[in-house]
Design a protein around this motif. Structure first.
Motif: not given
Ligand code: ADP
Ligand code: MG
Length: 464
Positions: A330-332, A175-177, A231-234
């Motif tokens: 994906v982060r892991e 999402k942040t990507h 807005i990220d992580d609302v």
């Protein structure tokens, strides 16, 4: 070097050591060397490029936090690797040795001060854009194709195509990507459009600060005059009433002016608890795009592209193994790859399947546990011909309660998970419910041979 700085660094290292544990500290954090401070930026050095990537991914935020706490003058952290910094540097940290920092090296994770993209707009409240996140390096597969297409559309469109774009999905799925990619694209192609990109948490802090310093008007003005608000992580503003209220008005004002809004969250608008109904319906009235859990193919694609970016020689078998084993997010997956590559570079050995097992025992354990519960739920639901969602639903009718109990029982028997862990995966049930299920299934197995055979058959399939 400044003695104070060295002492601050020693305290931060002690802190990291206790937070991360001895082995992580020894392998990853201990090799970090403090070079010094340049302006408001702390310069650190690591032995090589892959360690740099790993540290930036895993520890940059924490390092920055700890530094800022120790020393309010620190605003940025720059990490360089020795290969870029020239010949070996002494590890006592006693002298200031100006390393030759690549631009990307010093700038990742922090707001690049010399980045032309950031010159425009209200940069003081726009959170840092991560230069690693672009559309080009986002790998598209079935689980994220809608989100990706929608994000591109918003980034490229001249007129607002849908409002808001609401991206949602589990942690570490991109999402942040995508948000960063949108912002960067807009900044690069239409630099006069004003963008604010920040997390909901930061939005709240800014709002609280405005209240405290009595410049709420300026705050409102600032947010309501942008062309694109992201807005990220609302979900963070759930339960925070006045922030939500303010956000709601900002949102409406921007929609009325036909300005683009992009939101991300970990759940769909309807599923976020603790936000008002009117807000939910507003959030859901544009395009809602889910980023689904990754598939094997997508994971493999991501690994291949990351390995290439790291310029690391990773055998296909290893990539396939990781793609199969690390299913959480994906982060892991990225973290695991970085760790293997860094590990192999560190000891100067090629990467093989064995070395993977050496470097990642904890990651593999954690993931095999997650896979197991999900698999048990799926197979059991299938076996009894009920919907998978019934495994975590609140319904208690026997037709669904019994299979659910069987699944809990199998989780207890076949995975190392504790009762509370199991309960959590079954719609946040209490550990006593799991205990009861286990007993009940044992009783039934003793009294009903047909039932016992059912359970046994499932167990055999799962253990395979
Ligand atoms: P979220 O915000 O959803 O929690 P992030 O956007 O921070 O997740 O993604 C976590 C990491 O995984 C980032 O480093 C990101 O670049 C990477 N990532 C996620 N999805 C993809 C993808 N489809 N292609 C390439 N990298 C990805
Ligand atoms: Mg995120």
């Amino acid at each position: 070097m400044d003695r104070d700085l060295a002492q601050q660094w020693a305290r931060i290292r002690a802190r990291l050591r206790s937070e991360c544990g001895e082995s992580v500290f020894r392998n990853w954090l201990k090799p970090l060397t403090l070079i010094g401070m340049e302006g408001d930026c702390i310069r650190l050095l690591v032995p090589n490029r892959s360690m740099k990537g790993w540290i930036e991914d895993q520890y940059a935020d924490r390092l920055q936090e700890l530094w800022t706490r120790e020393n309010a003058a620190v605003r940025n952290i720059g990490i360089a690797h020795e290969e870029s910094a020239g010949p070996s540097t002494d590890t006592t940290g006693a002298t200031h040795r100006p390393a030759q920092f690549h631009k990307e090296t010093a700038a990742t994770r922090t707001q690049p001060r010399d980045d032309a993209l950031n010159d425009d707009g209200p940069k003081d409240i726009c959170g840092p854009l991560n230069s690693r996140f672009s559309f080009d390096n986002f790998i598209v597969g079935k689980p994220n194709e809608l989100a990706f297409a929608a994000a591109r559309r918003v980034a490229e469109a001249e007129r607002v195509p849908f409002n808001p774009l609401f991206l949602f999905g589990g942690v570490g799925l991109g999402k942040t990507h995508l948000m960063n990619a949108i912002a960067r694209h807009i900044r690069a192609h239409t630099p006069d459009r004003r963008i604010i990109y920040l997390s909901a948490e930061k939005f709240m802090h800014e709002f609280v600060r405005a209240l405290r310093y009595k410049n709420v008007m300026a705050f409102k003005e600032q947010y309501r005059s942008v062309d694109v608000l992201m807005i990220d992580d609302v979900q963070f503003i759930a339960g925070k009433e006045s922030t939500q209220e303010e956000f709601f008005h900002t949102f409406n004002s921007l929609v009325d002016q036909n300005r683009q809004i992009v939101i991300s969250a970990d759940k769909s608008p309807a599923e976020i608890d603790g936000i008002e109904e009117r807000m939910k319906s507003r959030l859901g009235c544009g395009l809602v795009a889910e980023i689904h859990s990754t598939t094997y193919e997508l994971r493999l694609g991501i690994l291949q592209s990351k390995a290439e970016a790291l310029e690391a020689d990773v055998p296909d078998g290893v990539l396939e193994f990781l793609a199969r084993k690390i299913t959480s997010n994906v982060r892991e997956l990225e973290g695991a790859l970085n760790r293997i590559v860094a590990g192999a570079t560190l000891v100067g050995r090629p990467i093989t399947l064995d070395s993977v097992l050496d470097w990642l025992p904890d990651v593999l354990r954690a993931n095999s546990r997650k896979v197991a519960i999900a698999e048990i739920q799926r197979s059991t639901a299938e076996h009894f011909n009920i919907k998978l969602s019934e495994m975590s639903s609140a319904r208690r009718s026997r037709a669904v309660a019994r299979p659910r109990q069987v699944a809990m029982y199998l989780c207890k028997m076949l995975t190392p998970c504790s009762l509370p862990e199991i309960g959590k995966k079954f719609g946040k049930r209490d550990h006593t419910t799991v205990m009861h299920a286990v007993r009940r299934v044992e009783e039934l197995c003793n009294s009903d041979p047909a039932f016992a055979e059912d359970v046994e058959q499932l167990r055999r399939v799962l253990e395979h």
